[in-house]
Enzyme design. Structure first.
Site, short mmCIF file in Angstrom:
data_model
loop_
_atom_site.label_atom_id
_atom_site.label_comp_id
_atom_site.label_asym_id
_atom_site.label_seq_id
_atom_site.Cartn_x
_atom_site.Cartn_y
_atom_site.Cartn_z
N ASP A 1 1.84 4.01 2.85
CA ASP A 1 0.82 4.86 2.26
C ASP A 1 1.41 6.02 1.45
O ASP A 1 1.71 5.87 0.28
CB ASP A 1 -0.13 5.37 3.36
N ASP A 2 1.57 7.18 2.09
CA ASP A 2 2.14 8.38 1.46
C ASP A 2 3.26 8.90 2.37
O ASP A 2 3.10 9.91 3.06
CB ASP A 2 1.07 9.46 1.27
N HIS B 1 -9.46 0.92 -1.53
CA HIS B 1 -9.48 1.53 -0.21
C HIS B 1 -10.90 1.43 0.37
O HIS B 1 -11.88 1.71 -0.33
CB HIS B 1 -9.10 3.00 -0.30
N HIS C 1 0.86 -1.19 0.00
CA HIS C 1 0.00 0.00 0.00
C HIS C 1 0.89 1.23 0.00
O HIS C 1 1.27 1.75 1.04
CB HIS C 1 -0.91 -0.02 1.23
N HIS D 1 1.41 4.84 -2.42
CA HIS D 1 1.07 5.74 -3.52
C HIS D 1 2.34 6.43 -3.97
O HIS D 1 2.93 7.20 -3.20
CB HIS D 1 0.03 6.77 -3.08
N GLU E 1 -11.42 3.26 6.03
CA GLU E 1 -10.43 4.15 6.63
C GLU E 1 -11.19 5.26 7.35
O GLU E 1 -11.30 5.27 8.57
CB GLU E 1 -9.49 4.73 5.58
#
Length: 337
Positions: free
Chosen positions: A275-276, A194, A14, A16, A197
């Site tokens: 994630d980011d 997704h 996961h 990005h 969340e």
């Protein structure tokens, strides 16, 4: 335990790629492409990374992506991430990219995917890091835009293994994209999305039933539904959880209240991801450290995050067996020493 985590083989599911744009590279690309950005220094950029929810993050995330124009930009972005992977001993990564973020700005689909793919190939050859690429639809846009993006992806099925769904979860339920996911499945793409969340646990159920997703990205709201929990455990549906992201976006107030370790101990196929990371303050090793500092765990439990990620990956069974043995050997060597 820090030494153990540092050397542990890791698998990221996961991530990005646009979310790995560090402020230094943002400034470098802005200057190279003569793009104006509303910041005067890298310190000012980092100071802006204070988010109160997902949308406040997305606003600055899309703004940062404006500096990505040419194939070399996407290559440089991806290569910088792969170097982070090498430092964190990430042996396999499955990367998301958001083509609509770029095509809506006039950047060609081919420019985006070719730049990323070229870096991933070099990472495989020179760094020994295997990788797969997943294209995400932006859920705040309409399904017609997703269909157009899917058509653009068709000539690149040698580079893209799956499709996903990201961006604003609230107000954009899974059913909105049911038809495009069915078309993607018919075309041979794998599917992830997704869910759960900032949205309710029912989004997870709908994602499984309506979109045919084989993995749930985030999914932490599953704890709100006992029947869903039973299903996740029985079917071993993987959750790609992002602890530091959840903290930064106020999904949990503190890491001590995060449910990732409870999910692991209840036999949910839960994994750790970043994630980011440029925006949320940590790559893979940082996320492992954050979880373990808040929740004391044994080495065997920590390694289970890797074992789960290997099984949840889209790798071949041969590669899964190889990475599993690599991790087993690491755990055994560490115990022996």
């Amino acid at each position: 335990m820090n030494q153990f985590i540092a050397g542990l083989p890791k698998v990221e599911l996961h991530l990005h790629i646009e979310g790995t744009l560090e402020p230094e590279l943002m400034f470098e690309l802005a200057a190279r492409n003569q793009i104006a950005i509303p910041f005067n220094s890298t310190e000012e950029v980092r100071a802006a990374y204070q988010f109160h929810n997902l949308q406040s993050f997305l606003d600055i995330y899309y703004q940062g992506a404006n500096v990505l124009i040419h194939e070399q930009d996407f290559y440089d972005l991806t290569w910088a991430y792969l170097l982070r992977c090498k430092a964190d001993n990430v042996v396999h990564t499955e990367i998301f990219f958001d083509p609509q973020t770029h095509t809506d700005r006039g950047v060609a689909f081919d420019t985006v995917v070719n730049g990323i793919h070229r870096a991933l190939e070099q990472g495989r050859e020179t760094l020994g890091i295997s990788s797969l690429l997943i294209m995400c639809f932006l859920r705040h846009l309409d399904q017609a835009s997703a269909f157009a993006t899917l058509e653009q992806a068709m000539p690149h099925q040698d580079k893209i293994v799956g499709v996903g769904l990201d961006s604003s979860e609230l107000g954009n339920p899974p059913e909105k994209f049911k038809d495009v996911f069915q078309r993607a499945l018919q075309a041979g793409f794998l599917t992830v999305a997704h869910a759960g969340e900032e949205g309710p646990s029912d989004n997870i159920t709908q994602t499984l039933d309506l979109l045919g997703a084989t993995r749930i990205d985030h999914g932490v709201r599953c704890s709100d539904d006992p029947e869903l929990m039973k299903r996740l455990i029985l079917e071993q549906v993987p959750l790609t959880v992002c602890p530091l992201s959840n903290l930064k976006l106020n999904v949990f107030e503190e890491m001590e209240s995060h449910n990732i370790v409870e999910l692991l101990r209840n036999k949910v196929c839960v994994t750790i991801n970043s994630d980011d990371p440029a925006y949320f303050g940590g790559y893979m090793t940082d996320n492992f450290h954050a979880v373990v500092q808040a929740h004391p765990m044994s080495r065997e439990e920590i390694a289970r995050f890797t074992f789960n990620a290997i099984q949840a990956s889209f790798l071949s069974e041969v590669e899964k067996q190889r990475l599993t043995q690599l991790t087993v050997n690491y755990l055994a060597c560490f115990e022996a020493s």
